[in-house]
Scaffold this motif. Structure first.
Motif, PDB file in Angstrom:
ATOM      1  N   PRO A 175       0.740  -1.336  -0.152  1.00  0.00           N
ATOM      2  CA  PRO A 175      -0.034   0.090   0.079  1.00  0.00           C
ATOM      3  C   PRO A 175       0.914   1.241  -0.024  1.00  0.00           C
ATOM      4  CG  PRO A 175      -0.745  -1.385   1.743  1.00  0.00           C
ATOM      5  CD  PRO A 175       0.442  -2.166   1.180  1.00  0.00           C
ATOM      6  N   GLY A 176       2.116   1.282   0.557  1.00  0.00           N
ATOM      7  CA  GLY A 176       2.987   2.384   0.509  1.00  0.00           C
ATOM      8  C   GLY A 176       3.851   2.230   1.763  1.00  0.00           C
ATOM      9  N   VAL A 177       4.378   3.286   2.163  1.00  0.00           N
ATOM     10  CA  VAL A 177       5.341   3.617   3.137  1.00  0.00           C
ATOM     11  C   VAL A 177       4.525   3.597   4.509  1.00  0.00           C
ATOM     12  CG1 VAL A 177       7.088   4.573   4.074  1.00  0.00           C
ATOM     13  CG2 VAL A 177       7.254   4.334   1.606  1.00  0.00           C
ATOM     14  N   VAL A 178       4.919   2.899   5.561  1.00  0.00           N
ATOM     15  CA  VAL A 178       4.320   2.715   7.008  1.00  0.00           C
ATOM     16  C   VAL A 178       5.598   3.187   7.924  1.00  0.00           C
ATOM     17  CG1 VAL A 178       3.059   1.310   8.558  1.00  0.00           C
ATOM     18  CG2 VAL A 178       2.641   0.976   6.220  1.00  0.00           C
ATOM     19  N   GLY A 179       5.109   4.144   8.757  1.00  0.00           N
ATOM     20  CA  GLY A 179       5.656   4.625   9.660  1.00  0.00           C
ATOM     21  C   GLY A 179       5.422   4.082  11.364  1.00  0.00           C
ATOM     22  N   ILE A 180       6.651   3.679  11.968  1.00  0.00           N
ATOM     23  CA  ILE A 180       6.094   2.895  13.456  1.00  0.00           C
ATOM     24  C   ILE A 180       6.849   4.052  14.313  1.00  0.00           C
ATOM     25  CG2 ILE A 180       6.443   1.126  14.818  1.00  0.00           C
ATOM     26  CD1 ILE A 180       6.888  -0.228  11.703  1.00  0.00           C
ATOM     27  N   THR A 181       6.689   4.364  15.258  1.00  0.00           N
ATOM     28  CA  THR A 181       7.023   5.194  16.457  1.00  0.00           C
ATOM     29  C   THR A 181       6.677   4.475  17.648  1.00  0.00           C
ATOM     30  OG1 THR A 181       6.798   7.154  15.359  1.00  0.00           O
ATOM     31  CG2 THR A 181       7.129   7.345  17.581  1.00  0.00           C
ATOM     32  N   VAL A 182       7.852   4.251  18.468  1.00  0.00           N
ATOM     33  CA  VAL A 182       7.573   3.453  19.738  1.00  0.00           C
ATOM     34  C   VAL A 182       8.265   4.560  20.843  1.00  0.00           C
ATOM     35  CG1 VAL A 182       8.118   1.450  21.203  1.00  0.00           C
ATOM     36  CG2 VAL A 182       7.868   1.188  18.718  1.00  0.00           C
ATOM     37  N   LYS A 183       7.417   4.520  21.896  1.00  0.00           N
ATOM     38  CA  LYS A 183       7.679   5.144  23.210  1.00  0.00           C
ATOM     39  C   LYS A 183       7.553   4.577  24.389  1.00  0.00           C
ATOM     40  CE  LYS A 183       6.486   9.865  21.436  1.00  0.00           C
ATOM     41  NZ  LYS A 183       5.543  10.928  21.533  1.00  0.00           N
ATOM     42  N   LEU A 184       8.511   4.382  25.171  1.00  0.00           N
ATOM     43  CA  LEU A 184       8.472   3.751  26.505  1.00  0.00           C
ATOM     44  C   LEU A 184       9.369   4.379  27.716  1.00  0.00           C
ATOM     45  CD1 LEU A 184      10.983   1.568  27.206  1.00  0.00           C
ATOM     46  CD2 LEU A 184      10.584   0.610  25.271  1.00  0.00           C
ATOM     47  N   LEU A 185       8.581   4.077  28.853  1.00  0.00           N
ATOM     48  CA  LEU A 185       9.268   4.607  30.103  1.00  0.00           C
ATOM     49  C   LEU A 185       9.776   3.329  30.709  1.00  0.00           C
ATOM     50  CD1 LEU A 185       9.693   7.428  31.801  1.00  0.00           C
ATOM     51  CD2 LEU A 185       7.709   6.680  32.960  1.00  0.00           C
ATOM     52  N   PRO A 186      11.180   3.172  30.716  1.00  0.00           N
ATOM     53  CA  PRO A 186      11.709   2.112  31.633  1.00  0.00           C
ATOM     54  C   PRO A 186      11.388   1.937  33.021  1.00  0.00           C
ATOM     55  CG  PRO A 186      13.389   3.833  30.960  1.00  0.00           C
ATOM     56  CD  PRO A 186      12.206   4.231  30.298  1.00  0.00           C
ATOM     57  N   PRO A 187      11.875   0.679  33.573  1.00  0.00           N
ATOM     58  CA  PRO A 187      11.503   0.602  35.012  1.00  0.00           C
ATOM     59  C   PRO A 187      12.915   1.255  35.812  1.00  0.00           C
ATOM     60  CG  PRO A 187      12.188  -1.362  34.040  1.00  0.00           C
ATOM     61  CD  PRO A 187      11.872  -0.160  32.767  1.00  0.00           C
ATOM     62  N   GLY A 188      12.342   1.649  36.823  1.00  0.00           N
ATOM     63  CA  GLY A 188      13.549   2.295  38.000  1.00  0.00           C
ATOM     64  C   GLY A 188      13.617   3.611  37.822  1.00  0.00           C
ATOM     65  N   ILE A 189      12.643   4.266  37.433  1.00  0.00           N
ATOM     66  CA  ILE A 189      12.776   5.646  37.292  1.00  0.00           C
ATOM     67  C   ILE A 189      11.793   6.324  38.279  1.00  0.00           C
ATOM     68  CG2 ILE A 189      12.238   7.667  35.816  1.00  0.00           C
ATOM     69  CD1 ILE A 189      12.965   6.327  33.521  1.00  0.00           C
ATOM     70  N   ARG A 190      12.422   7.282  39.233  1.00  0.00           N
ATOM     71  CA  ARG A 190      11.653   7.799  40.366  1.00  0.00           C
ATOM     72  C   ARG A 190      10.792   9.117  39.983  1.00  0.00           C
ATOM     73  NH1 ARG A 190      13.780   9.022  46.385  1.00  0.00           N
ATOM     74  NH2 ARG A 190      11.777  10.055  47.017  1.00  0.00           N
ATOM     75  N   MET A 191       9.602   9.006  39.935  1.00  0.00           N
ATOM     76  CA  MET A 191       8.682  10.121  39.041  1.00  0.00           C
ATOM     77  C   MET A 191       8.544  11.099  40.033  1.00  0.00           C
ATOM     78  SD  MET A 191       8.106   8.820  36.289  1.00  0.00           S
ATOM     79  CE  MET A 191       6.911  10.144  35.536  1.00  0.00           C
ATOM     80  N   PRO A 192       8.575  12.653  39.776  1.00  0.00           N
ATOM     81  CA  PRO A 192       8.410  13.702  40.922  1.00  0.00           C
ATOM     82  C   PRO A 192       7.352  13.720  41.371  1.00  0.00           C
ATOM     83  CG  PRO A 192       8.273  14.478  38.493  1.00  0.00           C
ATOM     84  CD  PRO A 192       8.551  12.882  38.310  1.00  0.00           C
ATOM     85  N   ASP A 193       6.303  13.193  40.868  1.00  0.00           N
ATOM     86  CA  ASP A 193       4.755  13.290  41.779  1.00  0.00           C
ATOM     87  C   ASP A 193       4.706  12.219  42.467  1.00  0.00           C
ATOM     88  OD1 ASP A 193       4.657  11.426  39.658  1.00  0.00           O
ATOM     89  OD2 ASP A 193       2.575  12.085  39.167  1.00  0.00           O
ATOM     90  N   GLN A 194       5.396  11.083  42.714  1.00  0.00           N
ATOM     91  CA  GLN A 194       5.403  10.111  43.730  1.00  0.00           C
ATOM     92  C   GLN A 194       5.862  10.292  45.082  1.00  0.00           C
ATOM     93  OE1 GLN A 194       6.971   6.545  41.587  1.00  0.00           O
ATOM     94  NE2 GLN A 194       5.315   6.424  40.491  1.00  0.00           N
ATOM     95  N   ILE A 195       5.244   9.737  45.850  1.00  0.00           N
ATOM     96  CA  ILE A 195       5.730  10.253  47.225  1.00  0.00           C
ATOM     97  C   ILE A 195       5.778   8.787  48.131  1.00  0.00           C
ATOM     98  CG2 ILE A 195       4.956  10.895  49.680  1.00  0.00           C
ATOM     99  CD1 ILE A 195       2.999  12.789  48.324  1.00  0.00           C
ATOM    100  N   TYR A 196       7.062   8.446  48.637  1.00  0.00           N
ATOM    101  CA  TYR A 196       7.645   7.627  49.048  1.00  0.00           C
ATOM    102  C   TYR A 196       7.734   7.709  50.376  1.00  0.00           C
ATOM    103  CZ  TYR A 196       9.102   6.500  44.515  1.00  0.00           C
ATOM    104  OH  TYR A 196       8.858   6.083  43.038  1.00  0.00           O
ATOM    105  N   LEU A 197       7.032   6.447  51.431  1.00  0.00           N
ATOM    106  CA  LEU A 197       7.135   6.727  52.777  1.00  0.00           C
ATOM    107  C   LEU A 197       8.010   5.594  53.327  1.00  0.00           C
ATOM    108  CD1 LEU A 197       3.236   6.594  53.771  1.00  0.00           C
ATOM    109  CD2 LEU A 197       4.937   8.694  53.558  1.00  0.00           C
ATOM    110  N   ARG A 198       8.886   6.290  54.208  1.00  0.00           N
ATOM    111  CA  ARG A 198       9.947   5.424  54.953  1.00  0.00           C
ATOM    112  C   ARG A 198       9.485   4.595  56.066  1.00  0.00           C
ATOM    113  NH1 ARG A 198      15.382   9.555  54.844  1.00  0.00           N
ATOM    114  NH2 ARG A 198      15.532   9.643  52.716  1.00  0.00           N
TER     115      ARG A 198
END
Length: 308
Positions: A175-198
């Motif tokens: 049919p023609g040219v097909v474009g593929i875009t992939v985005k992912l957020l890998p594990p082990g990243i600390r998000m700024p809006d997350q709260i961690y209780l000790r």
């Protein structure tokens, strides 16, 4: 300005080399490259899920890539190192290449199954969020795009710019040219809006039995090093010397007394006379009559003074 131009020139060269390797190393699981400047020349590190295909038989492909980089892109004595990617499902560029290969193999009609399976693999391997976008004449004659997403994937902010991995690939189909875009957020990243209780550590206190205490005391004593035999202190030696000197002095005095007695010293005779003086009634008998009269007068005078 000269330094800034040099940085810009290096980045442009790196981008051009990357585009060349993506086109040249097709279908070998190419991920990304890292170009480093060394005192000898340049070091080019290629990351791939299939390093054996890049190296080739007896390193033929590596030699061909070295000649191209040196002659076409003007890299001085480039040294190529190929490394394997540990988790290819968490690499956006490798997943985009896999989706393109599956579309070319099974056709456009099964693009939904291919997209959902690739998304499930990324989420199962630990990705926090992922998104797949397929654009082109899929499946109709008019161009459009389809999105497959899951998990949590931020679209703006520092996390979306610097921490979200992105991969892009194109495939030529009927049919023609097909474009593929992939985005992912890998594990082990600390998000700024997350709260961690000790969690505070809990300490449990238990009463020890007397038998256990005795055992522990015995074990500690057994582990303790034995003390070496203590040497006699200086004070002990001094006291012993002083005692010996006193004994020697006493012995010398006793010897002197014995010699005096043996020589019949007059002082010893006076001492014997003092010892032989009479006591008590015997002393009164020895007194004369004149002494008795004096004693009686002294007694009478004392009694008169008391009466007055």
């Amino acid at each position: 300005m000269v330094v800034e131009r040099k940085f810009i020139k290096d980045k442009i060269r790196e981008y051009v080399v990357k585009e060349y390797l993506i086109d040249h190393l097709n279908r070998v699981g190419f991920s990304h490259i890292d170009i480093q400047k060394t005192p000898v020349g340049y070091s080019v590190i290629i990351y791939s899920s299939k390093p054996g295909l890049i190296v080739g038989r007896k390193g033929i492909n590596i030699k061909e890539i070295q000649d191209t980089l040196q002659n076409r892109f003007k890299l001085e004595s480039p040294v190529i190192d190929v490394r394997e990617v540990e988790n290819p499902e968490l690499d956006a560029q490798i997943m985009a290449e896999r989706i393109g290969l599956q579309l070319s193999k099974f056709g456009v009609s099964r693009f939904k199954a291919i997209g959902h399976k690739a998304l499930e693999r990324m989420i199962e391997c630990g990705a926090i969020g992922a998104e797949i976008k397929i654009a082109g004449k899929v499946p109709s004659t008019r161009a459009r795009f389809w999105k497959f997403y899951g998990g949590y994937l931020p679209k703006c902010g520092d996390v979306a710019i610097n921490m979200v991995k992105k991969g892009y690939n194109t495939v030529k189909l009927k049919p023609g040219v097909v474009g593929i875009t992939v985005k992912l957020l890998p594990p082990g990243i600390r998000m700024p809006d997350q709260i961690y209780l000790r969690e505070q550590p809990t300490v449990e206190v238990k009463e020890a039995k007397p038998e256990e205490v005795e055992k522990t005391v015995e074990e500690i004593k057994a582990k303790m090093p034995k003390k070496p035999k203590s040497q006699p202190e200086v004070s002990d030696n001094i006291s012993e010397i002083e005692g010996r000197e006193e004994k020697a002095a006493i012995e010398m005095v006793e010897e002197a007394v014995e010699t005096m007695v043996a020589q019949k010293d007059p002082l010893a005779e006076s001492d014997s006379e003092i010892e032989e003086m009479p006591d008590g009634e015997e002393f009164e008998e020895t007194l004369t009559e004149e002494n008795k009269e004096v004693l009686d007068k002294n007694a009478e005078n004392a009694s008169e003074e008391k009466q007055e």
